[in-house]
Design an enzyme around this catalytic site. Structure first.
Site, short mmCIF file in Angstrom:
data_model
loop_
_atom_site.label_atom_id
_atom_site.label_comp_id
_atom_site.label_asym_id
_atom_site.label_seq_id
_atom_site.Cartn_x
_atom_site.Cartn_y
_atom_site.Cartn_z
N ASP A 154 -1.39 -17.98 2.47
CA ASP A 154 -2.56 -18.79 2.08
C ASP A 154 -2.77 -19.92 3.09
OD1 ASP A 154 -0.09 -19.59 1.14
OD2 ASP A 154 -0.82 -20.43 -0.74
N ASP A 213 -3.95 -7.06 6.43
CA ASP A 213 -5.26 -6.44 6.22
C ASP A 213 -6.29 -7.56 6.04
OD1 ASP A 213 -7.29 -4.71 5.59
OD2 ASP A 213 -6.49 -4.06 3.67
N ASP A 250 -9.26 -9.07 8.84
CA ASP A 250 -10.70 -9.16 8.58
C ASP A 250 -11.21 -10.56 8.88
OD1 ASP A 250 -11.41 -6.60 7.80
OD2 ASP A 250 -12.62 -7.38 6.14
N TYR A 284 0.82 -1.22 0.00
CA TYR A 284 0.00 0.00 0.00
C TYR A 284 0.85 1.27 0.00
CZ TYR A 284 -3.87 -3.16 1.35
OH TYR A 284 -4.81 -4.16 1.41
N LYS A 340 4.99 -14.67 1.82
CA LYS A 340 4.59 -15.35 0.58
C LYS A 340 5.82 -15.34 -0.31
CE LYS A 340 1.69 -17.37 -2.17
NZ LYS A 340 1.22 -18.75 -1.91
#
Ligand code: ATP
Ligand code: MG
Length: 357
Positions: free
Chosen positions: A222, A246, A250, A138, A189
């Site tokens: 993942d 992020d 959630d 971001y 990742k």
């Protein structure tokens, strides 16, 4: 008497309602504690100001906030104004302006709250997710070219700096060390993102090696989502990049039962500038003005803020009062299956606070 200066910024939608309830509870906590007081100044920045003036906050906004000890933030977002204005020009402007580089999301299932996980299979949640809050995916670096043509490109460049990864990982290690299990999962990742996240792994390995008492493991993001659902009890503190965390946070708040309960801190660990604390929910216009917004997220937020201000006893007392109310299950807002109003839940928590001395 210790004095804490709080900037209360409700923002949009139900934000002002839950922040007002949170301020009432903070005053009650201070009264019950007796060792500190709050001076609270209210700021009505947000979408209404944008419609009137074209700005989400005044030009000297950061300057007006910089001397507060903490910012108690509600929510921003409005159906008629794009997110890149509401979010970037207020919330992110504060996060970036004050270099609040650690976003911290504690996640627990409060007593009496029913979440989607099978607790009978031992699937329990007691986590804190540390999100890198200043760079990564971001960073806002990138661009568009050849607009409208078949060869059009759009690029978002994920920018990781050694210093940025170092400081977030160190913060996560220090936080994990304050928790009973002393356990950190570094999410990555690096099998697919082979530059920035390979460096992320290397820097995190260097930093975590400086904490020999910490149990550290590494997970691909993942696989981490599956572990959060299937083996949540094996997770304690988590550190991940801006985008990965992020998404994970959630998922975490969904697993904790309701959007109306969770809280987040945007922290400047150097304490040179104010940190900002906010409930995880958004502005929720569907229930705005009805007096039924769940204020528990705002109370948890207030508790995180108290902890940051050095009032750990008061922070824990407030969470005990919140948990007493959820455990009893009588005074809850409709999102938790009850019929109570914001004001009734606030009164119940204040009563529990007084009783819990
Ligand atoms: P934003 O666009 O800022 O995310 P939103 O309107 O999408 O705002 P969310 O916070 O994402 O709102 O919440 C989604 C829905 O969950 C809301 O529309 C509301 O019905 C419910 N909700 C969220 N927060 C609360 C709360 N504190 N109390 C009760 N219900 C809530
Ligand atoms: Mg939303």
């Amino acid at each position: 008497m210790r004095r804490h200066r709080i900037a209360a910024m409700g923002g949009d939608g139900i934000g002002p309602e839950v922040i007002a309830a949170g301020c009432r509870v903070l005053d009650a906590v201070a009264e019950a504690d007796g060792g500190f007081t709050f001076t609270t100044e209210t700021f009505d920045w947000g979408s209404a100001m944008y419609r009137a003036t074209g700005r989400m906050m005044p030009a000297d906004g950061l300057d007006r906030l910089k001397d507060f000890d903490a910012i108690f933030f509600g929510a921003v977002g409005a159906p008629d104004i794009p997110d890149h204005i509401t979010l970037w020009e207020l919330r992110l402007a504060i996060c970036q302006g004050f270099d609040q580089y650690a976003n911290v999301r504690p996640t627990r299932l409060l007593p009496g709250v029913v979440g989607p996980l099978r607790e009978d299979l031992g699937r329990r949640i007691d986590w804190v997710i540390v999100r890198e809050n200043s760079e990564g995916e971001y960073s806002g670096v990138g661009g568009r070219a050849h607009r409208g043509l078949p060869i059009e490109v759009g690029m978002d460049v994920a920018v990781f700096t050694r210093a940025g990864v170092e400081r977030i990982c160190r913060y996560a290690c220090e936080l994990a060390m304050t928790r009973p299990r002393k356990k950190l999962t570094v999410v990555t990742k690096s099998n697919a993102q082979r530059h920035g996240l390979v460096m992320w792994d290397e820097v995190c390995a260097e930093v975590t090696a400086q904490f020999p008492e910490l149990t550290v493991d590494k997970m691909l993001v993942d696989a981490m989502t599956a572990r959060m659902v299937m083996k949540p009890e094996t997770i304690d503190t988590v550190v991940a990049t801006n985008l990965h965390a992020d998404i994970l946070s959630d998922l975490a708040s969904a697993l904790a039962g309701s959007l109306g309960i969770g809280a987040t801190g945007n922290i400047d660990p150097t304490r040179k500038r104010p940190s900002m604390f906010e409930p995880i929910h958004g502005s929720a216009f569907d229930i705005t003005g009805k007096g039924i917004a769940n204020p528990l997220g705002s109370f948890w937020t207030a508790s995180m803020m108290l902890e940051h201000l050095g009032e750990g006893d008061a922070a824990r007392r407030l969470m005990r009062a919140v948990e007493a109310v959820t455990a009893r299950g009588e005074v809850l807002t409709p999102d938790l299956g009850g019929r109570a109003t914001t004001a009734e839940v606030t009164d119940a928590v204040i009563a529990a606070l007084k009783g819990a001395n």
